[in-house]
Every structure is written in C-alpha cells, then in structure tokens.
Design a protein around this motif. Structure first.
Motif, PDB file in Angstrom:
ATOM      1  N   GLY A  49       0.800  -1.213   0.000  1.00  0.00           N
ATOM      2  CA  GLY A  49       0.000   0.000   0.000  1.00  0.00           C
ATOM      3  C   GLY A  49       0.833   1.263   0.000  1.00  0.00           C
ATOM      4  N   TRP A  50       0.146   2.370   0.300  1.00  0.00           N
ATOM      5  CA  TRP A  50       0.804   3.669   0.235  1.00  0.00           C
ATOM      6  C   TRP A  50       1.938   3.794   1.249  1.00  0.00           C
ATOM      7  CZ3 TRP A  50       2.306   7.773  -2.050  1.00  0.00           C
ATOM      8  CH2 TRP A  50       2.644   8.926  -1.341  1.00  0.00           C
ATOM      9  N   LYS A  51       1.753   3.295   2.493  1.00  0.00           N
ATOM     10  CA  LYS A  51       2.795   3.425   3.515  1.00  0.00           C
ATOM     11  C   LYS A  51       4.025   2.635   3.126  1.00  0.00           C
ATOM     12  CE  LYS A  51       3.543   3.224   8.501  1.00  0.00           C
ATOM     13  NZ  LYS A  51       4.897   2.704   8.360  1.00  0.00           N
ATOM     14  N   ALA A  52       3.810   1.415   2.616  1.00  0.00           N
ATOM     15  CA  ALA A  52       4.955   0.595   2.205  1.00  0.00           C
ATOM     16  C   ALA A  52       5.678   1.251   1.035  1.00  0.00           C
ATOM     17  CB  ALA A  52       4.477  -0.804   1.831  1.00  0.00           C
ATOM     18  N   TYR A  53       4.893   1.831   0.133  1.00  0.00           N
ATOM     19  CA  TYR A  53       5.522   2.517  -1.005  1.00  0.00           C
ATOM     20  C   TYR A  53       6.353   3.705  -0.538  1.00  0.00           C
ATOM     21  CZ  TYR A  53       5.937   5.536  -5.106  1.00  0.00           C
ATOM     22  OH  TYR A  53       6.438   6.357  -6.090  1.00  0.00           O
ATOM     23  N   ALA A  54       5.791   4.544   0.360  1.00  0.00           N
ATOM     24  CA  ALA A  54       6.510   5.730   0.837  1.00  0.00           C
ATOM     25  C   ALA A  54       7.784   5.328   1.567  1.00  0.00           C
ATOM     26  CB  ALA A  54       5.606   6.557   1.738  1.00  0.00           C
ATOM     27  N   ASP A  55       7.729   4.224   2.359  1.00  0.00           N
ATOM     28  CA  ASP A  55       8.911   3.778   3.095  1.00  0.00           C
ATOM     29  C   ASP A  55       9.992   3.259   2.156  1.00  0.00           C
ATOM     30  OD1 ASP A  55       7.659   4.473   5.421  1.00  0.00           O
ATOM     31  OD2 ASP A  55       6.938   2.439   5.862  1.00  0.00           O
ATOM     32  N   SER A  56       9.570   2.746   0.998  1.00  0.00           N
ATOM     33  CA  SER A  56      10.541   2.169   0.055  1.00  0.00           C
ATOM     34  C   SER A  56      11.207   3.205  -0.832  1.00  0.00           C
ATOM     35  CB  SER A  56       9.847   1.118  -0.817  1.00  0.00           C
ATOM     36  OG  SER A  56       8.931   1.746  -1.718  1.00  0.00           O
ATOM     37  N   ARG A  57      10.717   4.443  -0.786  1.00  0.00           N
ATOM     38  CA  ARG A  57      11.257   5.478  -1.681  1.00  0.00           C
ATOM     39  C   ARG A  57      12.599   5.998  -1.161  1.00  0.00           C
ATOM     40  NH1 ARG A  57      10.120   4.565  -6.241  1.00  0.00           N
ATOM     41  NH2 ARG A  57       9.803   2.572  -5.203  1.00  0.00           N
ATOM     42  N   PRO A  58      13.511   6.307  -2.075  1.00  0.00           N
ATOM     43  CA  PRO A  58      14.769   6.929  -1.658  1.00  0.00           C
ATOM     44  C   PRO A  58      14.518   8.318  -1.089  1.00  0.00           C
ATOM     45  CG  PRO A  58      14.896   6.079  -3.913  1.00  0.00           C
ATOM     46  CD  PRO A  58      13.463   6.028  -3.505  1.00  0.00           C
ATOM     47  N   ALA A  59      15.443   8.814  -0.335  1.00  0.00           N
ATOM     48  CA  ALA A  59      15.307  10.142   0.251  1.00  0.00           C
ATOM     49  C   ALA A  59      15.226  11.189  -0.846  1.00  0.00           C
ATOM     50  CB  ALA A  59      16.499  10.434   1.170  1.00  0.00           C
ATOM     51  N   PRO A 116      -3.166   7.742  -2.434  1.00  0.00           N
ATOM     52  CA  PRO A 116      -3.555   6.729  -3.414  1.00  0.00           C
ATOM     53  C   PRO A 116      -3.934   5.415  -2.740  1.00  0.00           C
ATOM     54  CG  PRO A 116      -1.176   7.081  -3.454  1.00  0.00           C
ATOM     55  CD  PRO A 116      -1.757   8.132  -2.575  1.00  0.00           C
ATOM     56  N   GLY A 117      -4.777   4.638  -3.439  1.00  0.00           N
ATOM     57  CA  GLY A 117      -5.230   3.361  -2.905  1.00  0.00           C
ATOM     58  C   GLY A 117      -4.800   2.206  -3.780  1.00  0.00           C
ATOM     59  N   ALA A 118      -5.345   1.031  -3.490  1.00  0.00           N
ATOM     60  CA  ALA A 118      -4.997  -0.171  -4.233  1.00  0.00           C
ATOM     61  C   ALA A 118      -5.338  -0.019  -5.712  1.00  0.00           C
ATOM     62  CB  ALA A 118      -5.729  -1.373  -3.642  1.00  0.00           C
ATOM     63  N   ASN A 119      -4.462  -0.528  -6.565  1.00  0.00           N
ATOM     64  CA  ASN A 119      -4.576  -0.504  -8.029  1.00  0.00           C
ATOM     65  C   ASN A 119      -4.293   0.874  -8.634  1.00  0.00           C
ATOM     66  OD1 ASN A 119      -5.252  -3.275  -8.332  1.00  0.00           O
ATOM     67  ND2 ASN A 119      -7.358  -2.804  -7.701  1.00  0.00           N
ATOM     68  N   ASP A 120      -4.000   1.855  -7.807  1.00  0.00           N
ATOM     69  CA  ASP A 120      -3.541   3.138  -8.347  1.00  0.00           C
ATOM     70  C   ASP A 120      -2.082   2.992  -8.775  1.00  0.00           C
ATOM     71  OD1 ASP A 120      -5.975   4.162  -7.752  1.00  0.00           O
ATOM     72  OD2 ASP A 120      -5.323   5.401  -6.066  1.00  0.00           O
ATOM     73  N   ARG A 121      -1.725   3.709  -9.843  1.00  0.00           N
ATOM     74  CA  ARG A 121      -0.338   3.699 -10.316  1.00  0.00           C
ATOM     75  C   ARG A 121       0.297   5.046 -10.007  1.00  0.00           C
ATOM     76  NH1 ARG A 121      -0.852   2.392 -16.430  1.00  0.00           N
ATOM     77  NH2 ARG A 121      -2.777   3.573 -16.116  1.00  0.00           N
ATOM     78  N   ILE A 122       1.379   5.034  -9.247  1.00  0.00           N
ATOM     79  CA  ILE A 122       2.025   6.267  -8.799  1.00  0.00           C
ATOM     80  C   ILE A 122       3.198   6.581  -9.717  1.00  0.00           C
ATOM     81  CG2 ILE A 122       3.174   7.422  -6.879  1.00  0.00           C
ATOM     82  CD1 ILE A 122       1.764   5.539  -4.978  1.00  0.00           C
ATOM     83  N   LEU A 123       3.248   7.828 -10.177  1.00  0.00           N
ATOM     84  CA  LEU A 123       4.354   8.289 -11.016  1.00  0.00           C
ATOM     85  C   LEU A 123       5.262   9.160 -10.150  1.00  0.00           C
ATOM     86  CD1 LEU A 123       5.751   8.550 -13.766  1.00  0.00           C
ATOM     87  CD2 LEU A 123       4.272  10.513 -14.236  1.00  0.00           C
ATOM     88  N   GLY A 124       6.488   8.674  -9.935  1.00  0.00           N
ATOM     89  CA  GLY A 124       7.444   9.410  -9.127  1.00  0.00           C
ATOM     90  C   GLY A 124       8.710   9.705  -9.898  1.00  0.00           C
ATOM     91  N   PHE A 125       9.507  10.606  -9.344  1.00  0.00           N
ATOM     92  CA  PHE A 125      10.787  11.000  -9.946  1.00  0.00           C
ATOM     93  C   PHE A 125      11.851  10.867  -8.856  1.00  0.00           C
ATOM     94  CE2 PHE A 125      13.751  14.520 -11.334  1.00  0.00           C
ATOM     95  CZ  PHE A 125      14.247  13.840 -12.441  1.00  0.00           C
ATOM     96  N   ALA A 126      12.779   9.917  -9.040  1.00  0.00           N
ATOM     97  CA  ALA A 126      13.766   9.642  -8.005  1.00  0.00           C
ATOM     98  C   ALA A 126      14.933   8.883  -8.607  1.00  0.00           C
ATOM     99  CB  ALA A 126      13.140   8.836  -6.867  1.00  0.00           C
TER     100      ALA A 126
END
Length: 632
Positions: A545-555, A579-589
C-alpha cells in the motif's frame, strides 16, 4: 439615421451576447441567435430588415454569406480528406441531387407547396451549414474520419446547393416564359466554369503577390477581404449566386498553399466571420413575419420529419455504398445534417425573386426553411455527441496531459506518461527541443501554444491537465493563466520556484499550481536528471500500500501524480487524500541501486569527514602538550 444606428448596435450586441452565453452554457450558438432574432423581429417588431435597410439589405446579406463561405474554405486541407475523399465526392455528386429531387416531391405532395416553390426549396435544402457543424464537431470530439466527412460536405455543399437553387429558379423562369430555354444550358455551364476558374485563378494570383512581397504585411488581410468581395461580385454578374462557389474554391486553394502569413489572416477572418454569422442570423430571423410563422401547419411538420428521417438517410446510404466509409460513419452522416445561414439567406433571396415572378406561396418557402433550420439545429445539436458515442466514433476520452516546453526532463516525463497509456502532447516553439520526442513517437505541437491557431490545432478539450515545464517561470505562469479558464485553474500546473512575496503581489488568477508540494526549479530538475534520476511508475496493491511505497522510496523522491483505475489523474500537489490499491504512482527519483550507492557514498563521506575532524583535533592536542612541555 439615429434609429438605424441604434438597430445596428442592438444587432451587434445581441449577436455577441448570444455567442458568449452559448460558450458559457455549452449550447449551439445558432439556437440563441435564432431566439434573439425572433425576439427582435416577429415578437416585438423592433427590427424589420427589409424596411430598415432598404435596397442594401439583400446585397449586405449576400456579401456576408460569401465571406463566411470563404473562411470555411480556408479550414479545408487536402491532407484531411485522403481517407474520406471518395465518400465526400459521392455525397456531393449523388446524394445532393437525390435530396433535391425527393425534397421537391415531399415539399409539393406533403408540404402542399406549389411546384415552383417546391423545386427551389428542394435545391436549397441540399446544403448543410458549416456555421453550425463546426461548433458541433468541436463539442462532440469525433474521430478524424467522420469529422472530416461532415466538415467537407458542409462547406462544399453550401455553394453547390445555392447553384442548384439558381438552376431551379432559371428553369421556373423558362417555364413561365420570362427566359428563353435555349440559353439555359449555356448560361449554367458558363457560370459554373467561370466560378471554378475565377476562384482558382484569383487564389493563385494572391499567393503570387504575397510570396513575391508585392503586398506589405499590414495590408494582406484587407487586400484578401476586398478581393473576396470583388471576385464574388464579378462572377455573380454572369450567373446569380455562382460567386458562392467562386469564393469557396478561392478559400480552399489558399488553405492548401504555403503562405507564411496565412495563420494571421485566418485569425482575422475568423473574427470577421463570427461577427457576420451573429449579425446575419439575427437579421434573417427578424425578417420573418408572424404570417410566415402561422403558415407552418401539419403539412410543414410532416415535410420536416420526412426530410430528416427518410430523404437524407436514404440518399446518404445509397450514395456511400462501397465508398470506403464504415457503416457507423454512414449512419452518423445520414442523420447529422444541420442547415444554417446559407440555407436561410438563399431561401430569402429566391423567395423574393419567386414572389416578383408571380409565385403566390413563395413566402412560405422561407418559413419552411426556418422550420428545417431550427429543427435540425436542436435535434442534431443535442444528439450528435451521444450518437457518436453509441457508434464508437468519438475520440478517446481518457484524461490527457499537455506539456508545454520541450526539454530532456519534459520529454522523459512524456515518454513515461505514454508508457502508462495516458494521452500526452509536447509543445514547444523550438523544433530542436522536440527532436527527441519525435524520435520517440510522442505527439508534438511545433509552435506558440498561446496563439489562436494553436488553440484550434491542439484542441484543449482533448486534455484534462496542463504542465508548463519551460525554463522561463514567467512564461510558465502566462501559459497557465491562458489555459486556466478552459481546463480549470485546478488543472494547470507549472514548475519553478516562485518567491512568496512576488506571489502575494500578483492576482490569484495568474499562473498555475506548483507541480510539486515543494516547488522545484527547472535547473534543479535538470541536474537531478543528469545525476541519474528517472521517472518510475509503481502500482499499489492490497499488500503493497501507500505506507509501504513511501517507506521504500529513496530520500528526496518526488511524487508527481497517480493514475486511478478509471484513468483519472490525481496530482500529488493538490490531492486531498492518498492513493489506494490498483492506483499507479508516477514518481521522480534515483533508482534503488543508485540510491543505495548514493547513500553509502554519503555515509562514507561523512565517516571520512568525521575521521578527519578527529585527526585534526588529536594533532591540535599534541601540539598543545608539546607547547606546555617546552614551557615547563
């Protein structure tokens, strides 16, 4: 004199007001123009154009119609008709005469009109109005093929239908003994040939004078406008209303020639046409009398129904057999045929001429034409969009993004959005800035997005959001300000670091929303891209989910937006939730491996710095001790 000036002022103000309300309410403008004309004319008696304007009434309307058709011809590009040219030719060559013949029969036997009036009315109703179909096409967002088919038929058929009316009128004059039958074929052929030849030759001459620099830039639009009026008048001297075909061909030839200043001239013509369409519709509607309206009985209603439900569909379906058009395109074209200003203007002209020739019910022809115009505008205006959706002829309605400003960063963003199946277009004035995008098959627009022509070419309604990504913060703010009213101010974003004091001094309607929660400048984004940062698309699940995704992101990772399963776009900078389940997040890192390496490198650098500091401190203490020893 003051009375005429006041009435002209009222016509202008009412026309532009109707256009504005139509824009705000997303309605066909002609509906409100007809309502304004009815109120000014038959309802209140404020306007009586034939009496108010006298002898210049008919010439004034005719010239206005000629300019409108010329501007319509300027919108026709041969590259748009390659796939539908066969269908367009058949509609004009076969469907037109069929509508004429069947329309005349229906007008006589169902509508109760005399043969002279019925024959001329059948010819007039061959036309389909470009002044109506163009706004409808913009609202309906049709695919390119059916849109091209309807647009070409509307513009080309208008002068053809007017010429059919001329032929019908000449036949009637021969029948009643006012003209000789021997001259009719020669008159028609000479008028038709002159119209085509004069239109082509005059357009080529204008192209030659403009390209060779014989006309200064500031005089090009006035020269073009006066040339249209002159050519129309000269060809009309040979055959009445043949000038309409002349100016249409003139516009088509100019539209397909390469003149550098054609865009500016087209913009000027669009402004003139908007004013003329508004005024002509009000004037022609006001010319109706209450007696004309009362003459519309059950026979008139049945005639309109047969014309729309039987004559037009039969003619189109027969004419387009094996034409290359799909069955869905043929069904749509057989239903959508709104009549407009040309039908009203030509019916008014020939209604007067037939009355002068002794035809008693000639006045009813104008009322019948208005009945067809109003009915088709209302029915076709409100059914085009749902019918196109039902037939699967609409453009993809998925929310898209317009990126303004070509750079490596914006090109990489466009490529990732395209990979995510999000409609995207990259726009820039510099051709070289678009090179990488073109190589990657990303849709591009080369030109100034703030120009009027760009708003027609790009069609902002195809996009739900805009991101201004140029290296100029002021230009980004200007682009967002310009597109804000069309897309909504919550859907225009810009990159760039904006000083808070400067922002507070500006009006809140200027500029767009920051693309990121913490504003990042163009230079920062470019440096990050050069340092190895990439765009990453990650799908959330129930387990991840969102929390796991945020924790996995680089600084320092930047979250730009996320894509809902429905295709809706949610920008992180303005999002109310997460965002919730099945949402696709576009990030820049930075990629994970690079991020780990960067973190390890930073840790090593910190350790080295700490060791160096400790060593320096140790050396300092030794020096002090040595100094103390010597002192002792």
């Amino acid at each position: 004199m003051e009375d005429i000036v006041l009435k002209l002022a009222v016509i202008g103000a009412a026309g532009i007001a109707a256009q504005w309300f139509a824009w705000r309410l997303q309605l066909p403008a002609i509906v409100l123009l007809l309502a304004a004309g009815f109120i000014a004319g038959p309802a209140t008696g404020f306007l009586d154009p034939a009496t108010d304007f006298g002898d210049i009434y008919r010439p004034m309307v005719s010239i206005a119609v000629a300019i409108i058709l010329f501007e319509g011809g300027l919108t026709l590009n041969f590259s748009e008709i390659r796939e539908t040219s066969k269908a367009v030719r058949r509609i004009i060559m076969y469907a037109g005469p069929m509508v004429w013949g069947m329309g005349a029969l229906a007008a006589h036997y169902i509508g109760g009109l005399s043969w002279p009036t019925a024959i001329v009315l059948g010819a007039i109703l061959v036309v389909t109005g470009p002044t109506v179909i163009m706004p409808l096409l913009r609202q309906a967002q049709l695919d390119a093929r059916p849109a091209s088919l309807l647009r070409w038929e509307a513009i080309v058929n208008d002068p053809i239908g007017a010429l059919f009316a001329v032929v019908a009128f000449e036949i009637i004059l021969v029948y009643v003994g006012l003209h000789a039958a021997d001259n009719l074929p020669l008159l028609f052929l000479s008028g038709f040939g002159l119209a085509i030849g004069a239109g082509w030759a005059s357009a080529k001459f204008i192209v030659w004078t403009f390209v060779r620099g014989h006309v200064p830039e500031y005089l090009k639009a006035p020269v073009l406008l006066s040339s249209v009026v002159a050519v129309y008048a000269l060809t009309n001297m040979v055959l009445e209303e043949s000038g309409l075909l002349t100016v249409t061909i003139m516009g088509v030839v100019l539209a397909n020639s390469r003149i550098a200043s054609l865009t500016d001239m087209r913009r000027f013509k669009e402004t003139i046409t908007t004013l003329l369409v508004s005024g002509v519709f009000i004037i022609l509607t006001a010319s109706l009398s209450m007696d004309d309206i009362r003459s519309l009985d059950l026979g008139a209603a049945l005639f309109v129904a047969v014309l729309l439900l039987v004559i037009r569909p039969v003619a189109i379906m027969l004419a387009t057999i094996k034409s290359g058009a799909t069955i869905q395109e043929r069904i749509l074209t057989s239903w959508i045929a709104p009549r407009g200003v040309v039908a009203v203007a030509v019916s008014g002209l020939f209604g007067t001429l037939l009355a002068d020739a002794g035809v008693e019910d000639a006045g009813r022809m104008v009322a019948f034409t208005f009945a067809v115009v109003v009915t088709t505008i209302v029915l076709h205006g409100f059914t085009l969009k749902p019918l196109a959706a039902f037939l699967n002829l609409k453009k993809a309605s998925k929310p898209g993004i317009l990126l303004v400003g070509g750079s490596r960063w914006s090109t990489a963003l466009a490529a990732k959005l395209k990979e995510a199946d999000v409609p995207v277009m990259l726009a820039d004035q510099n051709w070289n800035h678009l090179a990488e995008a073109r190589l990657g098959s990303i849709p591009v627009y080369f030109g100034e997005v703030l120009s009027e022509s760009a708003h027609h070419a790009i069609d902002p309604k195809r996009f739900s959001s805009l991101i201004a990504t140029s290296d100029n913060d002021a230009y980004n703010a200007l682009v967002c300000t310009d597109f804000g009213p069309e897309l909504g101010r919550n859907h225009v974003f810009q990159i760039g670091r904006i000083d808070e004091k400067a922002r507070q001094s500006l009006n809140f309607t200027l500029g767009g929303r920051p693309l990121t929660k913490e504003p990042v400048s163009f230079l920062d984004l470019r440096e990050k891209l050069l340092a190895g940062w990439t765009f990453q698309l990650t799908r959330l699940t129930d387990e991840f989910g969102w929390k796991a995704y945020a924790d996995s992101r680089p600084a320092g990772a930047i979250i730009l937006l996320w894509i809902k399963p429905s295709g809706a776009l949610v920008f992180a900078a303005t999002a109310a939730g997460t965002p919730g389940a099945n949402d696709r997040i576009l990030g820049f890192a930075l990629p994970k491996d690079d991020a780990r390496a960067e973190a390890a490198s930073q840790t090593a650098r910190k350790a080295e710095a700490t060791a160096a500091i400790k060593t320096a401190e140790g050396n300092d203490s030794v020096t002090i001790d040595e100094t103390k020893g010597k002192t002792k």
